[in-house]
Scaffold this motif. Structure first.
Motif, short mmCIF file in Angstrom:
data_model
loop_
_atom_site.label_atom_id
_atom_site.label_comp_id
_atom_site.label_asym_id
_atom_site.label_seq_id
_atom_site.Cartn_x
_atom_site.Cartn_y
_atom_site.Cartn_z
N VAL A 75 0.69 -1.23 0.01
CA VAL A 75 0.17 0.17 0.12
C VAL A 75 0.90 1.27 0.05
N GLN B 108 0.04 -9.45 -7.64
CA GLN B 108 -0.44 -8.25 -6.87
C GLN B 108 -1.94 -8.29 -6.69
N HIS B 109 -2.35 -8.34 -5.49
CA HIS B 109 -3.89 -8.40 -5.38
C HIS B 109 -4.49 -7.12 -4.70
N ASP B 110 -5.56 -6.50 -5.56
CA ASP B 110 -6.21 -5.30 -4.99
C ASP B 110 -7.30 -5.94 -4.13
N LEU C 108 -9.71 -4.49 -2.24
CA LEU C 108 -10.81 -4.07 -2.41
C LEU C 108 -11.75 -4.19 -3.82
N GLY C 109 -10.79 -4.79 -4.55
CA GLY C 109 -11.48 -5.03 -5.98
C GLY C 109 -12.42 -6.37 -5.77
N HIS D 80 -14.27 -6.54 -2.54
CA HIS D 80 -14.41 -6.03 -1.32
C HIS D 80 -15.70 -6.90 -0.39
N ARG E 45 -15.36 0.67 3.27
CA ARG E 45 -14.87 1.38 2.44
C ARG E 45 -15.35 2.68 2.60
N SER F 286 -7.52 1.54 1.12
CA SER F 286 -6.73 0.54 0.37
C SER F 286 -6.57 -0.63 1.02
N GLN G 103 -4.16 -4.29 -0.06
CA GLN G 103 -3.30 -5.00 -0.96
C GLN G 103 -2.71 -6.19 -0.44
N SER H 86 0.92 -8.40 -1.73
CA SER H 86 2.17 -8.88 -2.56
C SER H 86 2.49 -10.00 -2.25
N THR I 111 0.74 -8.54 3.31
CA THR I 111 -0.55 -8.06 3.11
C THR I 111 -0.60 -6.68 3.97
#
Length: 408
Positions: free
Chosen positions: A149, A296-298, A300-301, A303, A312, A331, A333, A335, A351
């Motif tokens: 992040v 790499q994971h978002d 919040l994508g 959520h 959020r 945010s 994320q 890795s 994370t």
């Protein structure tokens, strides 16, 4: 690693749902279906559990639902999971919390954190980012160099976990060039890995609702094993991963290599009689590929999967149990990386929210040989052997090339 069965099931349940959600995103065009991935449920689960403990209202209910436990049990389960890796050789984990000067932690919530976990943000994003990046690199032994992040001027709190795993195979593989004869990898010379064993129970086949899955367990010297999972050709990544996680909870569904019928009883499996010049035990031959994955994971994508939908919303605070300061998740994320090689396996996650002789004699004996071949995309799970906790999971679509065939 003293982790209860309830916590293990909750973490593994998140792993299965994450695999399914990742696959839905690829099907929807959010990511390429030809890309592999790696993710760590153990990296994100305790963070969600700690947030659930300090949340209220809809955010608390959503986070508890994602964790898979009642909200009032989340904090103790998170602490249990965070303590577990300390007892496993080659597995290291850490929790980090950084807060702005204006954020004062509630005593009950803060008291449950590790003693050295809490740091302060200076208010200078560049200085704080360097500190957090240094923490990520140190806690993973350099496997992941940056905090996933970005620290901004309005960042009030960062909650992060780091996980680093290294294990050496009890029986190493032989490495050499391998060109599969068919399938999506047929036009490439890969870094092939092979080995033989008399332990047929290292391989097995299970019938799942979506099709048959072949499982090969590769044992490490640190009580951490990697399960390679090959499904039927029509099965998707999510179906194979979900099946693999399910088998951890019900080993009775797996038909061991000792009980497999002759022929092709499962994907990539061949069981046959082999002539021999002397009495020999049964033989298991395993062929697979080396791989090196990064992702790499978002969060919040996804959520809804992680219970972060309400959290959020910046129009109000959602975590009065953490601090009186109004807080919302801006945010989240992760890795991750995983490397499977001839001698061992390593993975990490941060994370934040490789003869000519005389004429052979006449064969007089027959032995059974099982051959397991992973020559097309397959899944893997890095699993703690005793608790069956999934540490890392992934899908392999782009194995390493053999050096002579590597254009880079």
């Amino acid at each position: 690693m003293a982790i209860t069965r309830t916590t293990t099931r909750a973490v593994n349940g998140l792993a299965a749902r994450w695999a399914e959600a990742w696959e839905e995103r690829t099907a929807g065009g959010a990511a390429s279906p030809d890309e592999g991935t790696v993710f760590s449920p153990v990296g994100v689960w305790p963070l969600l559990a700690l947030l659930a403990d300090g949340a209220h209202g809809a955010a608390r209910a959503e986070l508890a639902g994602a964790v898979g436990l009642p909200a009032e049990e989340c904090a103790s389960a998170a602490r249990e999971l965070l303590r577990g890796p300390a007892t496993v050789r080659g597995l290291e984990s850490a929790l980090g919390l950084w807060t702005a000067p204006t954020v004062e932690l509630r005593e009950p919530w803060g008291a449950g954190l590790p003693a050295d976990a809490h740091g302060r943000l200076s208010g200078d994003p560049a200085v704080d980012q360097l500190e957090l990046d240094t923490w990520a690199a140190k806690r993973t032994g350099g496997l992941i160099e940056r905090m996933p992040v970005e620290v901004r001027e309005d960042t009030q709190l960062v909650l992060a976990s780091a996980l680093a795993l290294r294990t050496t195979w009890l029986r190493p593989f032989r490495e050499g060039p391998w060109a599969p004869g068919t399938g999506p990898w047929a036009d490439r010379v890969l870094r092939g890995l092979s080995r033989t064993s008399a332990l047929l129970d290292r391989v097995g086949v299970a019938e799942t609702p979506d099709g048959h899955v072949t499982e090969l367990r590769v044992l490490g010297d640190t009580a951490v094993d990697v399960h390679l999972l090959l499904g039927e050709e029509q099965m998707t990544a999510g179906q194979v991963l979900r099946a693999g996680v399910g088998l951890l909870d019900d080993r009775r569904r797996v038909v061991s290599g000792f009980r497999l019928p002759y022929g092709e009883p499962g994907p990539g499996l061949h069981v046959f009689r082999s002539p021999s010049t002397r009495p020999l035990p049964p033989l298991l031959t395993a062929e697979t590929v080396a791989f090196d994955l990064q992702a790499q994971h978002d969060l919040l994508g996804l959520h809804r999967l992680f219970g972060l939908t309400t959290a959020r919303d910046t129009r109000e605070g959602h975590f009065p149990g953490i601090s009186a300061a109004p807080l919302a998740i801006g945010s989240a994320q992760q890795s991750t990386m995983a490397k499977f090689a001839a001698r061992g396996f390593r993975s990490a996650a941060v994370t934040a929210l490789g003869a000519v002789g005389s004429a052979p004699p006449e064969p007089r004996w027959i032995t059974t040989e099982v051959r397991a071949v992973f020559d097309r995309p397959f899944a893997f799970l890095a699993v703690h052997r005793h608790s069956r906790l999934v540490l890392t999971a992934g899908w392999v679509t782009d194995p390493e090339l053999y050096p002579d065939d590597d254009e880079g």
